[in-house]
Design an enzyme around this catalytic site. Structure first.
Site, PDB file in Angstrom:
ATOM      1  N   ALA A  61       0.847  -1.194   0.000  1.00  0.00           N
ATOM      2  CA  ALA A  61       0.000   0.000   0.000  1.00  0.00           C
ATOM      3  C   ALA A  61       0.875   1.235   0.000  1.00  0.00           C
ATOM      4  O   ALA A  61       2.051   1.175   0.367  1.00  0.00           O
ATOM      5  CB  ALA A  61      -0.889   0.017   1.250  1.00  0.00           C
TER       6      ALA A  61
ATOM      7  N   TYR B 261      -5.866   8.715   2.634  1.00  0.00           N
ATOM      8  CA  TYR B 261      -5.335   7.394   2.986  1.00  0.00           C
ATOM      9  C   TYR B 261      -6.420   6.548   3.649  1.00  0.00           C
ATOM     10  O   TYR B 261      -6.672   5.407   3.265  1.00  0.00           O
ATOM     11  CB  TYR B 261      -4.117   7.541   3.908  1.00  0.00           C
ATOM     12  CG  TYR B 261      -3.700   6.243   4.570  1.00  0.00           C
ATOM     13  CD1 TYR B 261      -3.053   5.249   3.844  1.00  0.00           C
ATOM     14  CD2 TYR B 261      -3.956   6.014   5.925  1.00  0.00           C
ATOM     15  CE1 TYR B 261      -2.679   4.053   4.457  1.00  0.00           C
ATOM     16  CE2 TYR B 261      -3.582   4.830   6.534  1.00  0.00           C
ATOM     17  CZ  TYR B 261      -2.944   3.851   5.805  1.00  0.00           C
ATOM     18  OH  TYR B 261      -2.585   2.675   6.408  1.00  0.00           O
TER      19      TYR B 261
ATOM     20  N   ARG C 199      -0.591  19.573  16.389  1.00  0.00           N
ATOM     21  CA  ARG C 199      -0.844  19.800  14.964  1.00  0.00           C
ATOM     22  C   ARG C 199      -2.340  19.684  14.700  1.00  0.00           C
ATOM     23  O   ARG C 199      -3.005  18.793  15.236  1.00  0.00           O
ATOM     24  CB  ARG C 199      -0.081  18.784  14.110  1.00  0.00           C
ATOM     25  CG  ARG C 199       1.419  19.052  14.126  1.00  0.00           C
ATOM     26  CD  ARG C 199       2.157  18.090  13.257  1.00  0.00           C
ATOM     27  NE  ARG C 199       2.078  16.729  13.796  1.00  0.00           N
ATOM     28  CZ  ARG C 199       2.875  15.735  13.403  1.00  0.00           C
ATOM     29  NH1 ARG C 199       3.771  15.952  12.458  1.00  0.00           N
ATOM     30  NH2 ARG C 199       2.761  14.528  13.916  1.00  0.00           N
TER      31      ARG C 199
HETATM   32  N1  LIG Z   1       2.707   0.120  10.313  1.00  0.00           N
HETATM   33  C1  LIG Z   1       1.566   0.511  10.862  1.00  0.00           C
HETATM   34  O1  LIG Z   1       1.536   1.040  11.998  1.00  0.00           O
HETATM   35  C2  LIG Z   1       0.267   0.304  10.106  1.00  0.00           C
HETATM   36  C3  LIG Z   1      -0.929   0.732  10.712  1.00  0.00           C
HETATM   37  C4  LIG Z   1      -2.127   0.543  10.025  1.00  0.00           C
HETATM   38  C5  LIG Z   1      -2.138  -0.080   8.788  1.00  0.00           C
HETATM   39  N2  LIG Z   1      -0.958  -0.472   8.213  1.00  0.00           N
HETATM   40  C6  LIG Z   1      -1.007  -1.119   6.883  1.00  0.00           C
HETATM   41  O2  LIG Z   1      -0.189  -2.294   6.927  1.00  0.00           O
HETATM   42  C7  LIG Z   1       0.400  -2.514   5.644  1.00  0.00           C
HETATM   43  C8  LIG Z   1       1.907  -2.686   5.792  1.00  0.00           C
HETATM   44  O3  LIG Z   1       2.435  -1.476   6.341  1.00  0.00           O
HETATM   45  P1  LIG Z   1       3.973  -1.317   6.696  1.00  0.00           P
HETATM   46  O4  LIG Z   1       4.036  -0.502   7.929  1.00  0.00           O
HETATM   47  O5  LIG Z   1       4.639  -2.628   6.634  1.00  0.00           O
HETATM   48  O6  LIG Z   1       4.447  -0.384   5.492  1.00  0.00           O
HETATM   49  P2  LIG Z   1       5.746  -0.524   4.566  1.00  0.00           P
HETATM   50  O7  LIG Z   1       5.798   0.699   3.725  1.00  0.00           O
HETATM   51  O8  LIG Z   1       6.928  -0.902   5.367  1.00  0.00           O
HETATM   52  O9  LIG Z   1       5.357  -1.781   3.645  1.00  0.00           O
HETATM   53  C9  LIG Z   1       4.576  -1.651   2.475  1.00  0.00           C
HETATM   54  C10 LIG Z   1       5.302  -2.384   1.369  1.00  0.00           C
HETATM   55  O10 LIG Z   1       4.515  -2.299   0.173  1.00  0.00           O
HETATM   56  C11 LIG Z   1       5.379  -2.058  -0.919  1.00  0.00           C
HETATM   57  N3  LIG Z   1       4.587  -1.406  -1.963  1.00  0.00           N
HETATM   58  C12 LIG Z   1       4.078  -0.146  -1.969  1.00  0.00           C
HETATM   59  N4  LIG Z   1       3.404   0.082  -3.109  1.00  0.00           N
HETATM   60  C13 LIG Z   1       3.466  -1.067  -3.835  1.00  0.00           C
HETATM   61  C14 LIG Z   1       2.948  -1.452  -5.114  1.00  0.00           C
HETATM   62  N5  LIG Z   1       2.245  -0.600  -5.859  1.00  0.00           N
HETATM   63  N6  LIG Z   1       3.203  -2.704  -5.546  1.00  0.00           N
HETATM   64  C15 LIG Z   1       3.946  -3.575  -4.804  1.00  0.00           C
HETATM   65  N7  LIG Z   1       4.456  -3.258  -3.597  1.00  0.00           N
HETATM   66  C16 LIG Z   1       4.217  -2.016  -3.119  1.00  0.00           C
HETATM   67  C17 LIG Z   1       6.502  -1.172  -0.349  1.00  0.00           C
HETATM   68  O11 LIG Z   1       7.700  -1.244  -1.095  1.00  0.00           O
HETATM   69  C18 LIG Z   1       6.667  -1.752   1.056  1.00  0.00           C
HETATM   70  O12 LIG Z   1       7.676  -2.751   1.088  1.00  0.00           O
HETATM   71  C19 LIG Z   1      -0.015  -1.340   4.774  1.00  0.00           C
HETATM   72  O13 LIG Z   1      -1.117  -1.730   3.990  1.00  0.00           O
HETATM   73  C20 LIG Z   1      -0.422  -0.275   5.767  1.00  0.00           C
HETATM   74  O14 LIG Z   1      -1.370   0.628   5.233  1.00  0.00           O
HETATM   75  C21 LIG Z   1       0.240  -0.300   8.848  1.00  0.00           C
END
Ligand SMILES: NC(=O)c1ccc[n+]([C@@H]2O[C@H](COP(=O)([O-])OP(=O)(O)OC[C@H]3O[C@@H](n4cnc5c(N)ncnc54)[C@H](O)[C@@H]3O)[C@@H](O)[C@H]2O)c1
Length: 309
Positions: free
Chosen positions: A75, A141, A263
């Site tokens: 994402a 988002y 903020r």
């Molecule tokens: N980390 C948090 O606190 C949190 C909280 C709520 C939701 N999320 C959701 O959990 C999921 C993972 O988050 P994360 O923290 O690991 O983020 P992250 O950015 O570390 O991981 C996302 C991965 O997706 C890959 N990516 C992005 N766009 C892409 C595309 N078009 N095609 C293929 N790969 C793509 C990126 O390279 C990255 O490795 C996400 O969907 C995020 O919205 C995370």
């Protein structure tokens, strides 16, 4: 079980793959465009890697045959840039998910567990956040994740697929070197000898869930029959000042903290209710915050040279 993990080279994905390795015998293939994560981040783990975009139907058609279930994490996760340019978020998070779902249909893959969000989908509400609340996203988002959930529900009803939307709270843990989220950001600042900046008085609360506990929830969701929205967190709201105190203690460093005005638009108090996850998938996060922070700190300390911080 063969699992396709989209976004598997990112923070949550790499923790999930590490946990899958510890807990069972799975074949894993990662699809990631390396826009945020990188294949080096999972070089120590046993997973196939395909560099590609979730919006690319040809790549999906190549890797989907033989997959038993999809964990969809890829994402555009950036909230503030989504306000500046809402089109990117829509394209990656909504169209990207749609392409993944369509490829699953073409190749008879019936199970998907997708990453959604608790906070961003709800906007400003009275905590605890839970699945019965009417979502009202405050950012593009959040809107993109809500739209994603809509398609998961529709594909579940229309095509009999098993689709779960796991609403994560604030995840922290090892392998978060590239993240701007508060724990990772503060740890990097402490290592660099920079003061920490807090917007507000530090009394604002968040529900901080350790990545390993969250990974267990994802694994439980894959193997259960649960569908629909499921909130994953800890059920505990922790003030930011408590995180700072624990990091001071763990790091042994006496860093400065600069307090700036709140903020606009930032949620002040939030945490979530995880009863539904406990009942439906047997989710039971058990890592205390102090322990989780210590393990996160130690991971950064062990990898400091490699991360150049
Ligand atoms: N980390 C948090 O606190 C949190 C909280 C709520 C939701 N999320 C959701 O959990 C999921 C993972 O988050 P994360 O923290 O690991 O983020 P992250 O950015 O570390 O991981 C996302 C991965 O997706 C890959 N990516 C992005 N766009 C892409 C595309 N078009 N095609 C293929 N790969 C793509 C990126 O390279 C990255 O490795 C996400 O969907 C995020 O919205 C995370």
């Amino acid at each position: 079980m063969k699992l396709l993990v989209t976004g598997g080279a990112g923070f949550v994905g790499s923790n999930l793959i590490a946990r899958l390795e510890e807990t069972g015998d799975h074949e894993i293939v990662v699809l990631d465009d390396e826009s945020m994560g990188s294949r080096e981040a999972i070089a120590d783990l046993d997973a196939g890697f395909v560099k590609g975009d979730i919006r690319d139907a040809d790549v999906l058609d190549r890797i989907m045959p033989g997959v038993d279930a999809v964990v969809h994490l890829a994402a555009d996760t950036r909230v503030i840039p989504s306000i500046e340019n809402p089109a990117v978020n829509l394209d990656v998070n909504v169209n990207g998910t749609f392409e993944v779902l369509q490829a699953m249909r073409r190749h008879d893959v019936g199970t998907i567990v997708a990453a959604s969000t608790g906070g961003a989908i709800m906007g400003e509400v009275e905590p605890p956040v839970h699945e019965q609340m009417v979502p009202s996203p405050g950012s593009p988002y959040g809107a993109s994740k809500l739209a994603m959930e809509g398609y998961l529900s529709a594909f579940s009803t229309s095509y009999g697929m098993k689709c779960a939307a796991l609403r994560f709270s604030n995840v922290y843990g090892p392998r978060s070197w590239h993240k701007g989220s508060v724990v990772a950001h503060f740890i990097k600042q402490i290592f660099k000898g920079e003061p920490l900046t807090v917007y507000g008085d530090g009394g604002q609360t968040r529900d901080y869930v350790f990545a390993e506990d969250l990974s267990d929830g994802i694994i439980q969701a894959i193997t259960s029959d649960a569908t629909g929205a499921i909130q994953l967190g800890t059920g505990i709201g922790t003030p930011l000042n408590d995180i700072i105190d624990m990091l001071r203690d763990i790091s042994g460093k006496d860093f400065e903290v600069e307090y700036e005005p709140f903020r606009a638009g930032e949620v002040v108090f939030t945490y979530c209710d995880i009863s539904h996850a406990r009942e439906t998938i047997g989710y039971s996060p058990d890592t205390g915050l102090r322990e989780g922070l210590e393990r996160t700190w130690n991971w950064f300390a062990d990898n400091r040279e490699k991360l150049s911080i």
